[in-house]
Motif scaffolding. Structure first.
Motif, PDB file in Angstrom:
ATOM      1  N   THR B 102     -53.480  15.513 -70.405  1.00 49.00           N
ATOM      2  CA  THR B 102     -54.092  16.812 -70.713  1.00 49.00           C
ATOM      3  C   THR B 102     -53.603  17.337 -72.055  1.00 49.00           C
ATOM      4  O   THR B 102     -54.370  17.903 -72.814  1.00 49.00           O
ATOM      5  CB  THR B 102     -53.749  17.844 -69.631  1.00 49.00           C
ATOM      6  N   LYS B 105     -55.278  15.811 -74.850  1.00 50.62           N
ATOM      7  CA  LYS B 105     -56.624  16.352 -75.000  1.00 50.62           C
ATOM      8  C   LYS B 105     -56.578  17.713 -75.679  1.00 50.62           C
ATOM      9  O   LYS B 105     -57.384  18.032 -76.534  1.00 50.62           O
ATOM     10  CB  LYS B 105     -57.275  16.486 -73.626  1.00 50.62           C
ATOM     11  N   LEU B 106     -55.570  18.521 -75.282  1.00 56.50           N
ATOM     12  CA  LEU B 106     -55.451  19.859 -75.848  1.00 56.50           C
ATOM     13  C   LEU B 106     -55.017  19.806 -77.301  1.00 56.50           C
ATOM     14  O   LEU B 106     -55.251  20.733 -78.057  1.00 56.50           O
ATOM     15  CB  LEU B 106     -54.454  20.693 -75.043  1.00 56.50           C
ATOM     16  N   LYS B 108     -56.127  18.082 -79.613  1.00 55.16           N
ATOM     17  CA  LYS B 108     -57.268  18.107 -80.518  1.00 55.16           C
ATOM     18  C   LYS B 108     -57.571  19.562 -80.865  1.00 55.16           C
ATOM     19  O   LYS B 108     -57.274  20.459 -80.092  1.00 55.16           O
ATOM     20  CB  LYS B 108     -58.497  17.526 -79.828  1.00 55.16           C
ATOM     21  N   LEU B 110     -59.287  22.797 -80.762  1.00 49.91           N
ATOM     22  CA  LEU B 110     -60.009  23.149 -79.559  1.00 49.91           C
ATOM     23  C   LEU B 110     -61.384  23.708 -79.831  1.00 49.91           C
ATOM     24  O   LEU B 110     -62.400  23.173 -79.418  1.00 49.91           O
ATOM     25  CB  LEU B 110     -59.192  24.183 -78.768  1.00 49.91           C
ATOM     26  N   ILE B 111     -61.418  24.830 -80.491  1.00 50.49           N
ATOM     27  CA  ILE B 111     -62.662  25.566 -80.503  1.00 50.49           C
ATOM     28  C   ILE B 111     -63.296  25.553 -81.885  1.00 50.49           C
ATOM     29  O   ILE B 111     -64.488  25.739 -82.020  1.00 50.49           O
ATOM     30  CB  ILE B 111     -62.411  27.023 -80.072  1.00 50.49           C
ATOM     31  N   GLN B 184     -57.715  32.381 -77.847  1.00 48.70           N
ATOM     32  CA  GLN B 184     -56.693  31.427 -77.460  1.00 48.70           C
ATOM     33  C   GLN B 184     -55.362  31.834 -78.059  1.00 48.70           C
ATOM     34  O   GLN B 184     -55.296  32.241 -79.213  1.00 48.70           O
ATOM     35  CB  GLN B 184     -57.078  30.037 -77.945  1.00 48.70           C
ATOM     36  N   GLU B 185     -54.324  31.715 -77.246  1.00 45.97           N
ATOM     37  CA  GLU B 185     -52.989  31.995 -77.757  1.00 45.97           C
ATOM     38  C   GLU B 185     -52.146  30.761 -77.530  1.00 45.97           C
ATOM     39  O   GLU B 185     -52.052  30.268 -76.411  1.00 45.97           O
ATOM     40  CB  GLU B 185     -52.381  33.191 -77.028  1.00 45.97           C
ATOM     41  N   THR B 186     -51.543  30.254 -78.589  1.00 42.66           N
ATOM     42  CA  THR B 186     -50.615  29.132 -78.440  1.00 42.66           C
ATOM     43  C   THR B 186     -49.255  29.582 -78.924  1.00 42.66           C
ATOM     44  O   THR B 186     -49.039  30.769 -79.167  1.00 42.66           O
ATOM     45  CB  THR B 186     -51.083  27.911 -79.244  1.00 42.66           C
ATOM     46  N   ARG B 228     -44.737  30.298 -76.073  1.00 41.31           N
ATOM     47  CA  ARG B 228     -45.994  29.952 -75.420  1.00 41.31           C
ATOM     48  C   ARG B 228     -46.379  31.078 -74.467  1.00 41.31           C
ATOM     49  O   ARG B 228     -45.505  31.683 -73.833  1.00 41.31           O
ATOM     50  CB  ARG B 228     -45.837  28.649 -74.628  1.00 41.31           C
ATOM     51  N   PRO B 229     -47.673  31.358 -74.330  1.00 43.90           N
ATOM     52  CA  PRO B 229     -48.083  32.522 -73.530  1.00 43.90           C
ATOM     53  C   PRO B 229     -47.622  32.445 -72.076  1.00 43.90           C
ATOM     54  O   PRO B 229     -47.349  33.478 -71.471  1.00 43.90           O
ATOM     55  CB  PRO B 229     -49.611  32.499 -73.631  1.00 43.90           C
ATOM     56  N   GLY B 230     -47.537  31.248 -71.531  1.00 43.23           N
ATOM     57  CA  GLY B 230     -47.089  31.133 -70.146  1.00 43.23           C
ATOM     58  C   GLY B 230     -45.612  31.404 -69.993  1.00 43.23           C
ATOM     59  O   GLY B 230     -45.158  31.970 -69.004  1.00 43.23           O
ATOM     60  N   GLU B 231     -44.847  31.025 -71.019  1.00 38.67           N
ATOM     61  CA  GLU B 231     -43.399  31.183 -70.924  1.00 38.67           C
ATOM     62  C   GLU B 231     -42.951  32.582 -71.307  1.00 38.67           C
ATOM     63  O   GLU B 231     -41.829  32.978 -71.023  1.00 38.67           O
ATOM     64  CB  GLU B 231     -42.709  30.158 -71.831  1.00 38.67           C
TER      65      GLU B 231
END
Lengths: 129, 245
Positions: B102, B105-106, B108, B110-111, B184-186, B228-231
């Motif tokens: 995954t 894939k990410l 690459k 993205l948008i 998107q937030e990275t 990272r947004p999740g962390e």
């Protein structure tokens, strides 16, 4: 507000998980070709839940692909078939990566959140407070 | 092996007539004198002598004793070469293995490759505003200072996908004044979609962003947001008296 916190731990996190799940669904609905963004939202959702050691509810967990994080929409990103071989079950195939989910048709099967044991904990906490 | 050694100094010269002269002036014994049996230091000194002898005069600076920078490597053993080439392969493989399916894939872009439209993201913004109002659970019109602190705390932990952002200040003047919805937030980037249907990637570092919720303005210092947004939800933010930029 203090009482709320004792009864409902990590409320913000649950709200965030909920929002991200809705956003992923919304993005896929408005623009079906934008699979990458949907995957990004679901992966962040999983990361948030993982970091706070929160269980994602099975009703949400069954709607995305485990391996590529895409929201499974029947007909668009997923194929759903019933099979009767060996034991009757449903097969959900992800059209993006080909991963498979299987759900058995067992009459006795009960989700953990629907069991009586899962509820005892919450009742105790309420009594304490 | 000997052939290789002798061809190296020839490679260093320019491909002109002198090349031919060098080859013709090579002595027979130089080619067949068993240079293979020499050890490394002997090879080095022999090569140094050889280059001094055969290089054209304009390539040699006066009173230059060390000739080792004129030729490539002295160790020509196969084992040495093999080991080195293997190490390189190992490094590249391990980097690749760290990324799972995954993530690859990410990785690459993205948008940005697709044609995006601002209007498709308006529902997302509406969803976000309802989410943030639910999260804050306070009437925004009458906010006092202590309440604002808790709101700021919540804002740090909130999700920013779908949030209308404006770049207030930045080290790069081109980013200042860009306004759009975060799609998107990275870790290091905000990807905004602007009203002119363009996707802009703006690095968090060295810029300051603002959001407006009814009549409350939140300022996000990008340098403090490099997570990272999740962390970010699990991260503990420290109060800082001074903030760069």
């Amino acid at each position: 507000m203090g009482k709320d916190n004792t009864r409902f731990l990590h409320k913000e996190i649950f709200q965030r998980v909920n929002f991200l799940h809705q956003a992923a669904n919304l993005v896929l609905k408005t623009d079906p070709s934008n699979i990458e963004l949907c995957q990004h939202y679901i992966s962040t959702m999983r990361l948030v839940a993982e970091k706070h050691v929160i269980r994602i509810s099975p009703s949400i967990k069954r709607t995305f692909c485990k391996s590529c994080n895409v929201v499974l929409v029947p007909g668009q990103t997923a194929r759903i078939r019933g099979r009767s071989k060996s034991e009757p079950h449903t097969v959900v195939t992800c059209k993006i990566c080909g991963a498979i989910k299987r759900f058995m048709w067992r009459k006795v099967y009960e989700l953990w959140s629907e069991k009586q044991e899962a509820w005892i904990d919450a009742n105790k906490r309420e009594k304490k407070s | 092996m000997t052939e290789k050694q002798q061809s190296e100094p020839a490679q260093m010269t320019l491909p002109t007539v002198t090349n031919v002269e060098i080859y013709s002036s090579l002595e027979r014994e130089d080619l067949h004198s068993g240079k293979n049996s020499m050890n490394t230091s002997q090879k080095k000194s022999w090569l140094a002598d050889f280059t001094q002898e055969h290089l054209p005069a304009n390539r040699l600076r006066s009173n230059e004793d060390d000739m080792s920078n004129k030729f490539l490597s002295t160790s020509t053993s196969r084992r040495y070469k093999k080991r080195h080439s293997k190490q390189k392969i190992k490094v590249s493989r391990s980097i690749h293995a760290k990324l799972n399916h995954t993530q690859r894939k990410l990785a690459k872009d993205l948008i940005t490759s697709q044609n995006q439209k601002y209007s498709t993201y308006i529902p997302l913004r509406r969803l976000w505003t309802s989410y943030i109002q639910d999260l804050m659970s306070v009437d925004m019109s009458k906010v006092t200072a202590p309440v604002f602190m808790t709101l700021a705390q919540k804002m740090m932990k909130a999700d920013l996908h779908g949030c209308p952002l404006t770049v207030r200040r930045s080290k790069c003047p081109g980013y200042v004044g860009v306004e759009g919805i975060v799609i998107q937030e990275t870790r290091n980037m905000f990807t905004l979609i602007c009203q002119d249907d363009k996707v802009r990637c703006i690095p968090k570092a060295n810029s300051v962003f603002t959001t407006v919720l009814q009549n409350v303005v939140f300022t996000i210092h990008g340098n403090q947001f490099l997570v990272r947004p999740g962390e970010r939800a699990a991260k503990k933010f420290k109060a800082k008296s001074t903030i760069d930029l």
